[in-house]
Motif scaffolding. Sequence first.
Motif, PDB file in Angstrom:
ATOM      1  N   THR A  31       0.830  -1.198   0.000  1.00 25.76           N
ATOM      2  CA  THR A  31       0.000   0.000   0.000  1.00 25.76           C
ATOM      3  C   THR A  31       0.869   1.254   0.000  1.00 25.76           C
ATOM      4  O   THR A  31       1.866   1.317   0.718  1.00 25.76           O
ATOM      5  CB  THR A  31      -0.913   0.019   1.250  1.00 25.76           C
ATOM      6  N   ILE A  32       0.482   2.244  -0.820  1.00 25.73           N
ATOM      7  CA  ILE A  32       1.124   3.563  -0.750  1.00 25.73           C
ATOM      8  C   ILE A  32       0.465   4.290   0.421  1.00 25.73           C
ATOM      9  O   ILE A  32      -0.716   4.626   0.363  1.00 25.73           O
ATOM     10  CB  ILE A  32       0.927   4.361  -2.049  1.00 25.73           C
ATOM     11  N   THR A  33       1.213   4.505   1.496  1.00 16.59           N
ATOM     12  CA  THR A  33       0.635   5.164   2.672  1.00 16.59           C
ATOM     13  C   THR A  33       0.812   6.678   2.614  1.00 16.59           C
ATOM     14  O   THR A  33       0.075   7.403   3.274  1.00 16.59           O
ATOM     15  CB  THR A  33       1.230   4.603   3.978  1.00 16.59           C
ATOM     16  N   ALA A  34       1.794   7.167   1.845  1.00 13.96           N
ATOM     17  CA  ALA A  34       1.984   8.609   1.665  1.00 13.96           C
ATOM     18  C   ALA A  34       2.646   8.848   0.316  1.00 13.96           C
ATOM     19  O   ALA A  34       3.491   8.064  -0.113  1.00 13.96           O
ATOM     20  CB  ALA A  34       2.843   9.176   2.785  1.00 13.96           C
ATOM     21  N   LEU A  35       2.243   9.944  -0.350  1.00 11.65           N
ATOM     22  CA  LEU A  35       2.808  10.272  -1.654  1.00 11.65           C
ATOM     23  C   LEU A  35       2.781  11.782  -1.833  1.00 11.65           C
ATOM     24  O   LEU A  35       1.765  12.432  -1.590  1.00 11.65           O
ATOM     25  CB  LEU A  35       1.984   9.608  -2.766  1.00 11.65           C
ATOM     26  N   SER A  36       3.932  12.345  -2.229  1.00 15.27           N
ATOM     27  CA  SER A  36       4.009  13.761  -2.589  1.00 15.27           C
ATOM     28  C   SER A  36       4.903  13.846  -3.824  1.00 15.27           C
ATOM     29  O   SER A  36       5.360  12.834  -4.337  1.00 15.27           O
ATOM     30  CB  SER A  36       4.596  14.584  -1.431  1.00 15.27           C
ATOM     31  N   ASN A  37       5.163  15.053  -4.294  1.00 17.78           N
ATOM     32  CA  ASN A  37       6.041  15.204  -5.453  1.00 17.78           C
ATOM     33  C   ASN A  37       7.455  14.720  -5.180  1.00 17.78           C
ATOM     34  O   ASN A  37       8.163  14.326  -6.096  1.00 17.78           O
ATOM     35  CB  ASN A  37       6.086  16.659  -5.915  1.00 17.78           C
ATOM     36  N   SER A  38       7.886  14.762  -3.912  1.00 15.54           N
ATOM     37  CA  SER A  38       9.269  14.407  -3.608  1.00 15.54           C
ATOM     38  C   SER A  38       9.426  13.179  -2.720  1.00 15.54           C
ATOM     39  O   SER A  38      10.545  12.734  -2.478  1.00 15.54           O
ATOM     40  CB  SER A  38       9.970  15.592  -2.935  1.00 15.54           C
ATOM     41  N   SER A  39       8.341  12.616  -2.205  1.00 20.26           N
ATOM     42  CA  SER A  39       8.491  11.451  -1.326  1.00 20.26           C
ATOM     43  C   SER A  39       7.379  10.422  -1.544  1.00 20.26           C
ATOM     44  O   SER A  39       6.304  10.734  -2.055  1.00 20.26           O
ATOM     45  CB  SER A  39       8.522  11.880   0.148  1.00 20.26           C
ATOM     46  N   LEU A  40       7.679   9.200  -1.133  1.00 25.44           N
ATOM     47  CA  LEU A  40       6.758   8.070  -1.283  1.00 25.44           C
ATOM     48  C   LEU A  40       7.003   7.120  -0.120  1.00 25.44           C
ATOM     49  O   LEU A  40       8.154   6.846   0.228  1.00 25.44           O
ATOM     50  CB  LEU A  40       7.040   7.349  -2.610  1.00 25.44           C
ATOM     51  N   THR A  41       5.922   6.650   0.503  1.00 27.86           N
ATOM     52  CA  THR A  41       6.032   5.656   1.568  1.00 27.86           C
ATOM     53  C   THR A  41       5.187   4.448   1.197  1.00 27.86           C
ATOM     54  O   THR A  41       4.015   4.590   0.846  1.00 27.86           O
ATOM     55  CB  THR A  41       5.555   6.223   2.922  1.00 27.86           C
ATOM     56  N   LEU A  42       5.810   3.267   1.251  1.00 26.30           N
ATOM     57  CA  LEU A  42       5.139   1.993   0.953  1.00 26.30           C
ATOM     58  C   LEU A  42       5.082   1.143   2.202  1.00 26.30           C
ATOM     59  O   LEU A  42       6.033   1.134   2.991  1.00 26.30           O
ATOM     60  CB  LEU A  42       5.916   1.200  -0.096  1.00 26.30           C
TER      61      LEU A  42
END
Length: 128
Positions: free
Chosen positions: A89-100
């Motif tokens: 699951t992608i728990t956070a997403l922005s233009n510069s970061s991603l958390t899986l």
Amino acid sequence: MPVQRQIRVTGDVFGDRARVSLHFFADPGSNPPPYAPRILSVDLKGPLKPGQTYRIGDPLNPQVRGTLSYLDDRNPNNRKSWGGSGSVTITALSNSSLTLQGSSIQMSSPKHGNFVMSFVLKVDRLRR
């Protein structure tokens, strides 16, 4: 002598696809000496958005929207690899970061056995 990082997380987004990789390195002062990186790699395809869950596994299955692989190259004469199946699951997403986040991912290798893995990976400098 400055301490070298032993773990590095990298991430790339290209269109509606993403790749997140986790690299492990030995300490240069360790005994035995340093070894090649061990790499965990997650590839996702489909719309990338926070809260989206991707089924990972066999790329020939049309319901699967990603793959996970783990390579262990510590011994160049006995390279080991596993493939994973489960959900990420992608728990956070922005233009510069991603958390899986992956929970209870079933890792398997016909040659090297099976194990279960869970993880949270955060990329702070996402390449686009």
